[in-house]
Design a protein around this motif. Sequence first.
Motif, PDB file in Angstrom:
ATOM      1  N   GLN A 143       0.815  -1.171  -0.164  1.00 44.89           N
ATOM      2  CA  GLN A 143       0.169   0.180  -0.014  1.00 44.89           C
ATOM      3  C   GLN A 143       0.676   1.214  -0.010  1.00 44.89           C
ATOM      4  OE1 GLN A 143      -2.588  -1.055   3.698  1.00 44.89           O
ATOM      5  NE2 GLN A 143      -4.203  -1.308   2.087  1.00 44.89           N
ATOM      6  N   LEU A 144       2.054   1.077  -0.069  1.00 41.19           N
ATOM      7  CA  LEU A 144       3.054   2.374  -0.084  1.00 41.19           C
ATOM      8  C   LEU A 144       3.714   2.315  -1.560  1.00 41.19           C
ATOM      9  CD1 LEU A 144       5.016   2.056   3.353  1.00 41.19           C
ATOM     10  CD2 LEU A 144       3.046   3.457   2.698  1.00 41.19           C
ATOM     11  N   ALA A 145       3.585   3.516  -1.994  1.00 41.58           N
ATOM     12  CA  ALA A 145       4.520   3.859  -3.173  1.00 41.58           C
ATOM     13  C   ALA A 145       5.888   3.396  -3.153  1.00 41.58           C
ATOM     14  CB  ALA A 145       4.311   5.217  -3.806  1.00 41.58           C
ATOM     15  N   CYS A 146       6.467   3.088  -4.394  1.00 44.94           N
ATOM     16  CA  CYS A 146       7.834   2.422  -4.277  1.00 44.94           C
ATOM     17  C   CYS A 146       8.831   3.486  -3.765  1.00 44.94           C
ATOM     18  CB  CYS A 146       8.116   2.011  -5.480  1.00 44.94           C
ATOM     19  SG  CYS A 146       7.450   0.527  -6.207  1.00 44.94           S
ATOM     20  N   GLY A 147       8.692   4.983  -4.219  1.00 42.08           N
ATOM     21  CA  GLY A 147       9.463   5.712  -3.885  1.00 42.08           C
ATOM     22  C   GLY A 147       9.329   6.106  -2.214  1.00 42.08           C
ATOM     23  N   ALA A 156       8.948   5.589  -8.811  1.00 41.59           N
ATOM     24  CA  ALA A 156       8.919   6.330  -7.560  1.00 41.59           C
ATOM     25  C   ALA A 156       7.204   6.365  -7.253  1.00 41.59           C
ATOM     26  CB  ALA A 156       9.382   7.514  -7.619  1.00 41.59           C
ATOM     27  N   ASP A 157       6.517   6.613  -8.277  1.00 41.34           N
ATOM     28  CA  ASP A 157       4.987   6.762  -8.046  1.00 41.34           C
ATOM     29  C   ASP A 157       4.128   5.776  -8.094  1.00 41.34           C
ATOM     30  OD1 ASP A 157       5.513   9.705  -7.218  1.00 41.34           O
ATOM     31  OD2 ASP A 157       5.637  10.011  -9.679  1.00 41.34           O
ATOM     32  N   ARG A 158       4.807   4.566  -8.644  1.00 40.21           N
ATOM     33  CA  ARG A 158       3.934   3.217  -8.555  1.00 40.21           C
ATOM     34  C   ARG A 158       3.988   2.600  -7.499  1.00 40.21           C
ATOM     35  NH1 ARG A 158       5.540   1.337 -14.997  1.00 40.21           N
ATOM     36  NH2 ARG A 158       5.148   3.172 -15.930  1.00 40.21           N
ATOM     37  N   TYR A 159       3.047   1.668  -7.513  1.00 43.26           N
ATOM     38  CA  TYR A 159       2.945   0.625  -6.245  1.00 43.26           C
ATOM     39  C   TYR A 159       3.564  -0.795  -6.804  1.00 43.26           C
ATOM     40  CZ  TYR A 159       0.065   3.841  -4.040  1.00 43.26           C
ATOM     41  OH  TYR A 159      -0.527   5.242  -3.418  1.00 43.26           O
ATOM     42  N   PRO A 160       3.706  -1.785  -5.789  1.00 44.03           N
ATOM     43  CA  PRO A 160       4.651  -3.104  -6.190  1.00 44.03           C
ATOM     44  C   PRO A 160       3.832  -3.953  -7.099  1.00 44.03           C
ATOM     45  CG  PRO A 160       4.924  -2.379  -3.812  1.00 44.03           C
ATOM     46  CD  PRO A 160       3.948  -1.409  -4.382  1.00 44.03           C
TER      47      PRO A 160
END
Length: 665
Positions: free
Chosen positions: A124-128, A169-173
């Motif tokens: 639930q956290l963005a990669c960045g 950075a703005d994408r999710y896993p």
Amino acid sequence: MAVRPATDMRTAPPAPEADPLLAVDDLRVAATAGPGGPVPILDGISLEVARGECIGIVGESGSGKSLAMRAVAGLLPSGTSVTGGSVRIDGEEVLTLAPRERHALRGRSVTLLMQDPFTMLHPQLACGRQIADGLRDPDGVLRRRKGRAARRAEVERRLAEVGLGPEIADRYPHELSGGMRQRVAAAAALAGDPELLIADEPTTALDAANQRAVLDLLRGLQRDRGMGLVLITHDLRVAFSACDRVYVLYAGSVLEHGRAQELESGPGHPYTAGLLASEPSVRERYAELPAIAGFVPAPGARSGGCPFADRCAHAAAECRAAPMTLLPVPEPVAAERGTGSGPGSGARSGPGARLTACVRVGEIGDALAVPRARVPAVLPEGPESTAAVREESDAALIATSVDRTFRSPAGDHAALRDVSLIVPRHTVVALVGESGSGKTTLARIAVGLETFDTGTVTVGGLALSAGRRPGTTDRHRLAEQVQIVFQDPYSSLNPSRTVGATLREALTAATGRSGRDRSVAEVGALLERVGLPASYASRRPAALSGGERQRVALARALATRPRLLICDEAVAALDVSVQAQLLNLLTSLQRSEGFAVLFITHDLGVVRQIADRVAVMYQGRIVEQGTAADLLDTPAHPWTRRMIEALPERTDAGGQDLTSRQPRR
């Protein structure tokens, strides 16, 4: 994902240092939970890692590979504890540090990169954000409002370091491929600039091209940063192509270690030789893979002497009586195999030494040579050798122009695009391709677990309907035609049910007779069919090894006598020796019973060993099909060539290439 040229990743390891980056000496770990007092798990592990060096740790499940490194990182699971030994990082003893101080070391001095990036990345956290959270920021500058731009710039720099663009950075896993997730996980693990990176099976679920890319990435980062790298793997190709030195673990002990090239060209312990012999080759198919019989003994069941003695064909009385000690490989043996480095090389000591725990290595000598244990298969000649595919009504699987698009608010994803595939009866067809190429989607459609949009699918003569899953009646009819064995042997069986109950249920589904009518003999016969004793019917999955669980899963699938068996990465999670046992078993059953197999895998060595035909998937399409020999020797599509060229190179004891990365022209 870009792939660097397929060159040998091994470099000359750093010269031994008086104070190595990591020094583990006589490390002992025991299970402390449960009755009976502490049960030893690790029995005196010793190893070293120099700055800028990559070492590999190999061995079967239960050998203690991951547990040893978790002890180094201070991440032992509950119910286990260190009972002796020393662990020094950069000269500092860490086992005696207070928990707070030990915690501070993680990320700064040592960090762990797990096998599945989903276990490291928060969904639930963005990669960045996940990379930013690990950045060193002693003054808190990056976390201030004015530091947001600097933090973003640093995150983008870290992404670029692992070969990813700033938009990640703005994408999710879940929006990334398996290889991209592993790169993000690497960036997050390295955000604290550790001196030592421990990578635990980082390439297990990846195809050859992405595997090569991740290994190149890790070695490149290691060299650029001058850090130490520990690579835990059961894939011998990975260990011997990527590592400077290799430690071979078994039942909580080190049985052998030395420079990677020396160990692969001339193993000094029967266990190492057995592992090498069990590995399938991309270049040649064998009549049978020489698997190691038996299993790693459980903690508490290990006797004195060499722990491998009960499984060793060369064992003598002295092997069970003599205390296990690592000693230099005798100079004549090392010289005969070309593993020495000059006069006296067989007796050298220290991190670069060839050491073995086999007390008979001087006697058994050339008997440990791997290639002599493998006999090439005699393949049929004439029309059968071409395995020509015909449009026959009794084919086990016929898929024609199949499309499947998954729709979501985030956008549509075309999983299958105009896919056509035939699996003839009595034939093994391998389906290969990178993660996300559509292989599993096609398999799930064939067993009725997924729908398709357009096209036709016929399984064992039963036509499936586009746009909907089979109803109850058709589902039962489909189960009689096709069964599937999944990748994970630990989650494919109900942990609360005995093996016998699971198989009785499968037998009942096959004929509709009540489970009460199922005799003990029928369940026992099914177990013996897959090489397990009938007594296993009373056991639960927790009491079985991974290979034994996969045998039970295979027995359950074959209970209905299906015309088509689908194996979805069924051996990917298994050790190389257990994998060899399963491949031999599956080949024998398929030949004797005549069912067809759709074998999904990313391992091209397994493809060569088991498949008659191969279909290559790329971005939802089948881009190339042919016999296994033709496709692996003379690939036509760029993606197929890329997978083959990305394979690590392997040599035998005489220096002959076993897994050439260059396809024949």
